[in-house]
Design a protein around this motif. Structure first.
Motif, short mmCIF file in Angstrom:
data_model
loop_
_atom_site.label_atom_id
_atom_site.label_comp_id
_atom_site.label_asym_id
_atom_site.label_seq_id
_atom_site.Cartn_x
_atom_site.Cartn_y
_atom_site.Cartn_z
N ILE A 116 5.05 2.97 -12.28
CA ILE A 116 3.71 3.49 -11.92
C ILE A 116 3.28 3.01 -10.54
N GLU A 117 3.48 1.74 -10.24
CA GLU A 117 3.02 1.20 -8.96
C GLU A 117 3.69 1.88 -7.77
N TYR A 118 4.90 2.39 -7.97
CA TYR A 118 5.61 3.05 -6.88
C TYR A 118 5.17 4.51 -6.70
N MET A 119 4.61 5.10 -7.75
CA MET A 119 4.19 6.49 -7.67
C MET A 119 2.82 6.64 -7.00
N GLU A 120 1.93 5.66 -7.20
CA GLU A 120 0.56 5.77 -6.69
C GLU A 120 0.50 5.98 -5.19
N PRO A 121 1.24 5.21 -4.38
CA PRO A 121 1.18 5.46 -2.92
C PRO A 121 1.64 6.85 -2.54
N LYS A 122 2.58 7.39 -3.31
CA LYS A 122 3.06 8.74 -3.02
C LYS A 122 1.97 9.76 -3.30
N ARG A 123 1.19 9.55 -4.36
CA ARG A 123 0.08 10.46 -4.65
C ARG A 123 -0.96 10.39 -3.55
N LYS A 124 -1.28 9.19 -3.10
CA LYS A 124 -2.29 9.03 -2.05
C LYS A 124 -1.83 9.65 -0.75
N ASP A 151 2.61 16.02 -11.99
CA ASP A 151 1.50 16.69 -11.32
C ASP A 151 2.03 17.81 -10.44
N THR A 175 3.16 11.88 -14.05
CA THR A 175 1.85 11.25 -14.21
C THR A 175 2.01 9.86 -14.83
N ASP A 176 0.95 9.06 -14.72
CA ASP A 176 0.99 7.74 -15.34
C ASP A 176 1.22 7.85 -16.84
#
Length: 612
Positions: free
Chosen positions: A602-610, A583, A589-590
């Motif tokens: 994936i689970e580790y990337m989501e908090p970084k996006r938020k 992104d 991306t997922d």
């Protein structure tokens, strides 16, 4: 296929058998190393703590009958940068590890005293190294072999810089082959591990030996017929001095300039005619690009060393204003013996010379030692101070971030990406080189991508999409060589067809792979190291080249007046992210992670996006 696990704190070892799915997906070398680092990763682990692991991994082609098959990757979380780091070492060390029966080694913990690891096939012992405390890397290698009673034992060791956890400390093997970048030697020092000595006696498995030897015979013949083959044996990477100076990309006076008026005094011709006394080669390498040099007279008489290569000659030559080749050889020797990365050491010393020149630091800051361009004696003293953490050397031993923390005013003149000092190729004349440095997973290192020659050949007026694709290809094919355990020089310097490596691999493992399939696996590993770095806090702001490329025009040479356009760089970075499947914050991306088989990231990337 086996991985040797060593827990230095518990003085225990165990052997893990590697399943075929893991072995083929990550291939070996850097691929295995990156995955093992990921599996042990904790975001709050200090790189110099016992909890941090270090992985030593040759590739599946290391030690086989094919050109230049002597490479080994050493991977960890870097004390230099605080993110993923690896370094690559040639010679024979990784080959011997495979011949002992291990395809990789994972080391964690901290030995109760300074120790060395002795591996003789299945016999693995941790022994006292107190006798070797404070010894240089080259001396340690010699002394260990003498004490073991076998001159053919392969040894990798650290010097006093590694023992003192200097963050640019390297690991040295085979009398001058260095895993130089990202501070891997400091990690061994933090673990009280002075050296690893190996004696292996086993044959290496090959699925189709007849096919492999047939392909290799043709490969050796093809390389030997190249018109530059003999020249490469004579000068090796020292031939790059003339190329870089003529092209206007050689670092001069801390990258203030890109043309050195006295380059003809430190080039390959000078080396060949006045100093060279022999050749060296890594396992199976017909190019034999290593040069043994001797200083025959003058104040550095008696200095003998394998080297320099281009990077060392430039960083301790033009970049500090030194035009005495014997002084470059001496600097090379000191760095090898103390165990220091020549690129980082030469870079930070040039920073301090410029800082003193511009009154950004005082004479007191420099322990009363004035620093000037071309003063080789002060350069030697600074190398020593760094290695032993004396005075100003203690600050430089902390690397880029340590220097900036003490002297924030120096940040604009330090050429680095993500805390790793820039290699010896200027990026103001080639946006692809700037992009390669900026997006490298370990920091500003040329071995991740070296597209500058292609861009200079093509000129400026070609599409940014094509330029981004060129960088991505380099960042995919070059890691593949590290995963396989082979050197990239036959490809980059003699035009050797990279498709042949797919044939080598297929013959070795007995399963057919195309180059495209191997490049896909290499790209997956680049997404993996990106995921490691995102977990460790890396953001888009870290993907930028040194500020000097935007702010300080080149002074002389063919590109005088040239700077990089910041808006154009922002544009190509957006294109790069898009083409990588990341992104606009630089996070895979997922969909990209799933396509790379990295669902567990994936689970580790989501908090970084938020958080963004």
């Amino acid at each position: 296929m086996k991985v040797l696990h060593v827990d230095l704190s518990e003085c225990k070892t165990h052997v893990e058998k590697v399943d075929e799915e893991f072995a083929l997906k990550y291939i070996g070398g850097r691929g295995w190393g990156a995955r093992l680092v990921w599996e042990h990763l904790k975001e709050d682990t200090d790189p110099l703590s016992p909890e941090n692991i270090i992985v030593i991994a040759p590739g599946p082609l290391s030690g086989l009958y094919l050109p230049s098959a002597g490479k080994t990757s050493i991977c960890s979380i870097s004390p230099t940068t605080g993110i993923y780091g690896d370094s690559n070492i040639g010679g024979m060390f990784g080959v011997e590890l495979r011949q002992a029966g291990f395809d990789a080694m994972v080391i964690k913990g901290k030995a109760p005293e300074l120790s060395y690891l002795w591996i003789e096939d299945d016999d693995i012992q941790l022994k006292s190294a107190e006798k070797y405390a404070g010894m240089g890397s080259i001396e340690t290698e010699h002394q260990l072999r003498e004490d073991i009673g076998d001159e053919t034992v392969k040894v990798a060791s650290i010097g006093p810089a590694g023992e003192k956890m200097v963050k640019m400390a390297c690991i040295t093997a085979d009398w001058g082959r260095n895993a130089g970048r990202t501070g891997m030697g400091a990690i061994l020092g933090s673990k009280n591990l002075k050296a690893i000595a190996i004696r292996g006696t086993r044959d290496l498995p090959v699925a189709d030996l007849k096919r492999l030897t047939g392909i290799s015979d043709k490969a050796f013949k093809k390389l030997s017929q190249h018109n530059l083959f003999e020249f490469w044996q004579r000068q090796g990477l020292m031939s790059v001095i003339d190329y870089a100076n003529t092209a206007g990309i050689i670092p001069t006076h801390n990258f203030k300039d890109t043309h050195f008026e006295e380059a003809e005094k430190i080039n390959g011709d000078v080396m060949e005619l006045e100093y060279k006394i022999g050749d060296t080669a890594c396992f199976g390498c017909p190019m034999a690009c290593g040069n043994v040099n001797l200083v025959k007279d003058g104040k550095y008489a008696g200095t003998v060393i394998e080297g320099p290569e281009y990077e060392t000659a430039a960083m301790f030559g033009s970049n500090v204003g030194v035009s005495d080749f014997s002084a470059i050889l001496r600097a090379n020797y000191l760095c090898d013996e103390y165990g220091i990365d020549t690129i980082t050491a030469g870079s930070l010393i040039s920073v301090m010379i410029e800082a003193y020149e511009k009154d950004l630091v005082t004479l007191e800051d420099l322990d009363g030692m004035a620093l000037n361009w071309g003063d080789d004696e002060s350069v030697m003293e600074m190398i020593r101070k760094i290695a032993f953490r004396e005075g100003v050397g203690d600050t430089l031993a902390e690397g880029v971030y340590g220097v900036i923390e003490r002297w924030p005013q120096l940040a604009p003149i330090i050429n680095h990406v993500k805390g790793l000092d820039q290699s010896a190729y200027d990026a103001r004349v080639a946006i692809t080189m700037a992009l390669g440095y900026a997006t490298s997973d370990i920091g500003a290192h040329h071995a991740r991508a070296w597209p500058v020659a292609k861009e200079l050949e093509m000129g400026c007026n070609w599409d940014l999409n094509e330029k981004a694709d060129l960088v991505i290809y380099h960042q995919t094919v070059r890691p593949l060589f590290d995963m396989l355990g082979v050197c990239r020089l036959p490809w980059i310097e003699l035009g050797f067809d990279e498709n042949t490596y797919a044939e080598f691999f297929s013959a070795a493992v007995g399963i057919e792979f195309t180059l495209e399939e191997l490049l896909k696996l290499s790209n997956d590993v680049y997404n993996l190291t990106r995921a490691i770095n995102i977990r460790l806090g890396l953001t888009r702001d870290d993907d930028r080249p040194p500020e000097r490329v935007f702010n300080d025009p080149i002074k002389t040479g063919p590109h005088a007046g040239k700077v990089l356009n910041r808006d154009e760089f922002t544009e190509i970075l957006d294109i790069y992210y898009q083409r990588r499947g990341w992104d606009m914050d630089g996070i895979p991306t997922d969909e990209t992670l799933k396509a790379s088989g990295l669902e567990d990231a994936i689970e580790y990337m989501e908090p970084k996006r938020k958080a963004e």
